[in-house]
Design a protein around this motif. Structure first.
Motif, PDB file in Angstrom:
ATOM      1  N   GLY A 169     -41.152 -27.397 -27.153  1.00 31.58           N
ATOM      2  CA  GLY A 169     -41.279 -27.750 -28.410  1.00 31.58           C
ATOM      3  C   GLY A 169     -40.242 -27.155 -28.809  1.00 31.58           C
ATOM      4  O   GLY A 169     -38.977 -26.636 -28.391  1.00 31.58           O
ATOM      5  N   PRO A 170     -39.894 -27.056 -30.358  1.00 34.21           N
ATOM      6  CA  PRO A 170     -40.802 -27.243 -31.263  1.00 34.21           C
ATOM      7  C   PRO A 170     -40.830 -28.914 -31.662  1.00 34.21           C
ATOM      8  O   PRO A 170     -39.856 -29.495 -31.641  1.00 34.21           O
ATOM      9  CB  PRO A 170     -40.672 -26.525 -32.422  1.00 34.21           C
ATOM     10  CG  PRO A 170     -39.276 -26.271 -32.350  1.00 34.21           C
ATOM     11  CD  PRO A 170     -38.843 -26.271 -30.888  1.00 34.21           C
ATOM     12  N   ILE A 171     -42.004 -29.346 -32.432  1.00 33.08           N
ATOM     13  CA  ILE A 171     -42.160 -30.748 -32.756  1.00 33.08           C
ATOM     14  C   ILE A 171     -42.247 -30.717 -34.109  1.00 33.08           C
ATOM     15  O   ILE A 171     -43.170 -30.057 -34.617  1.00 33.08           O
ATOM     16  CB  ILE A 171     -42.996 -31.526 -32.046  1.00 33.08           C
ATOM     17  CG1 ILE A 171     -43.245 -31.377 -30.644  1.00 33.08           C
ATOM     18  CG2 ILE A 171     -43.384 -32.851 -32.719  1.00 33.08           C
ATOM     19  CD1 ILE A 171     -44.075 -32.284 -29.726  1.00 33.08           C
ATOM     20  N   TYR A 325     -45.634 -26.301 -31.195  1.00 34.29           N
ATOM     21  CA  TYR A 325     -45.292 -25.962 -29.783  1.00 34.29           C
ATOM     22  C   TYR A 325     -46.512 -25.702 -28.911  1.00 34.29           C
ATOM     23  O   TYR A 325     -47.483 -25.384 -29.512  1.00 34.29           O
ATOM     24  CB  TYR A 325     -44.108 -24.772 -29.605  1.00 34.29           C
ATOM     25  CG  TYR A 325     -44.852 -23.513 -30.366  1.00 34.29           C
ATOM     26  CD1 TYR A 325     -45.558 -22.699 -29.669  1.00 34.29           C
ATOM     27  CD2 TYR A 325     -44.548 -23.148 -31.734  1.00 34.29           C
ATOM     28  CE1 TYR A 325     -46.201 -21.411 -30.136  1.00 34.29           C
ATOM     29  CE2 TYR A 325     -45.021 -21.844 -32.126  1.00 34.29           C
ATOM     30  CZ  TYR A 325     -45.885 -21.088 -31.269  1.00 34.29           C
ATOM     31  OH  TYR A 325     -46.416 -19.975 -31.658  1.00 34.29           O
TER      32      TYR A 325
END
Length: 457
Positions: A169-171, A325
């Motif tokens: 990630g991060p998303i 994440y």
């Protein structure tokens, strides 16, 4: 089943060397990361396994069902592999990080998470060789494990200070703002390989020697696990406290450990030890990274074994988009995680990510300031001993602090969400609820409660 050949590995490495986001992040932290395109076979040949780590190989079963990146069932609306462009090794994103993917609230994402076991320094940084020493054929080793290990092959890492986890990630979740809550629902979890590893290293775990070389309270140096090395190794040697990495196979739906002629079979329990949102601001600096080991108010390496399929995890948002994440995939873990790791093994997880706006009532009030979880049968109040990570990496933070915070969070929930008088709630918790140790090995220790929902129906 797909095989891993040198040509593919070279191509993957060349793709990984374009990992602009990680190199920028590393430069911002002053790590001085460099990368060089090397053939996979050359990378493998550059390592030798440390002595003392080999065991009698566990007989390998046909590696059917090995979930290489981009193969097999992908159930989410979005997919994120643990390619070198999508991972951080040893660090989690802070509020200053840049997302690798953005999704809408309520979307589902399938993530191929990668275990750190088999690629760490004290295992030779070569998963093909290390797992091969346990009887795993090359086709049973994940390509992303090979790629990540090779990509970081020339990267300076401090085995004592960098975290071990491969973090994906991060998303960013559209619409998430500070003050909101991100609701995380693990919907589907699959093992990517039919094996895992349980390791005790770094002189950590519940029976670890103190930093000054003395025994912790309650035990003697002779009782420290694993035993300290006696061959004059220097303080810079990451194996100076010994290393026990126990390869654990999956056979007929059970985890299996070998000890001489004995076999130990125990249940599998897939869950992610690490689910988090960006929390740290690196003391006001624009640092995009924070160490992956201690859990914080943003979740992270929280290691709660109940957070598998059917659970819901709520985390307070501190950055636009939340910046979700995952990492530290587990195949089984006992409460406490006493030897340092769980049964670590790569998983494919599908998650639903939903933004809960402040004042909407879509998340418990306590979740706007502290991690909170629930399962079908229980509410899980959570307490952390050092939620801001101010302990400076010391692995002796006070478990009593975590216990008290878990009880206070439980009282707040029962009073605010269930309308129970606080004194009655305190009595109820004493009479009917369990408080268990989440883990004692992550610098910041954890306790969580189990409050039965059936008691309030």
């Amino acid at each position: 089943m797909p095989s891993t050949d040198p040509a593919h590995l070279v191509a993957a490495l060349e793709h990984g060397l374009g990992r602009r986001r990680l190199l920028q992040a590393a430069a911002a932290t002053g790590l001085g990361v460099t990368a060089a395109a090397v053939g996979a076979e050359q990378a493998h040949a550059s390592h030798q396994l440390p002595t003392g780590l080999t065991e009698a190989p566990l007989a390998w079963r046909n590696p059917r069902g090995v979930l290489q990146p981009h193969t097999g069932p992908i159930k989410g609306q979005h997919y994120l592999a643990s390619e070198t462009d999508e991972v951080l090794w040893g660090y989690v994103p802070t509020v200053h990080a840049t997302p690798v993917l953005t999704v809408r609230s309520g979307a589902t994402v399938t993530i191929d998470a990668l275990s750190h076991e088999g690629i760490l320094e004290d295992q030779g940084r070569d998963p093909v060789a290390w797992f091969g020493s346990k009887g795993v054929p090359r086709a049973g080793v994940l390509r992303d494990a090979v790629d990540v290990a090779a990509h970081y092959d020339r990267t300076p890492r401090s085995f004592d200070t960098d975290g071990p986890h491969v973090v994906t990630g991060p998303i960013a979740v559209a619409g998430a703002e500070p003050g909101d809550v991100l609701k995380i629902e693990p919907l589907h979890l699959l093992p990517r390989v039919p094996y895992g590893v349980v390791s005790s290293r770094h002189g950590k775990g519940a029976l670890a020697v103190k930093a000054d070389g003395t025994a912790p309270a309650g035990i003697s140096l002779a009782e420290v696990m694993p035993p300290r090395a006696t061959d004059g190794r220097t303080s810079g040697d990451p194996t100076r406290y010994g290393n026990v990495s126990v390869f654990t196979g999956i056979e007929r739906g059970k985890a299996v450990m070998r000890s001489g002629s004995r076999s130990i079979r125990f249940p599998l329990n897939y869950f992610f030890g690490m689910m988090g949102v960006a929390y740290a601001d690196a003391n006001g600096l624009t640092d995009p990274l924070a160490n992956s080991v201690p859990p914080t108010l943003g979740g992270g390496n929280i290691d709660i074994r109940q957070l598998g399929v059917g659970s819901t995890f709520y985390l307070p948002v501190r950055a636009p988009g939340g910046l979700f994440y995952v990492g530290d995939p587990h195949m089984a873990m006992g409460s406490g995680e006493v030897a340092l790791t769980a049964m670590e093994g790569s998983l494919r997880g599908t998650f639903r990510l939903t933004v809960c706006k402040k004042g909407s009532g879509d998340a418990p009030a306590v979740a706007h300031r502290y991690p909170w979880a629930e399962t079908r049968d229980h509410w899980l109040p959570i307490g952390l001993s050092d939620p801001d990570g101010s302990g400076g990496g010391i692995n002796d933070s006070d478990l009593d602090v975590a216990m008290r915070r878990a009880v206070v969070n439980a009282l707040d929930f029962l009073e605010q969400e269930q309308g129970i008088d606080r004194a009655v709630a305190y009595a109820y918790l004493s009479a009917a609820s369990d408080f268990v140790v989440s883990q004692v090995v992550d610098r910041t220790t954890g306790v969580h409660g189990l409050i039965s929902k059936a008691d309030f129906r």
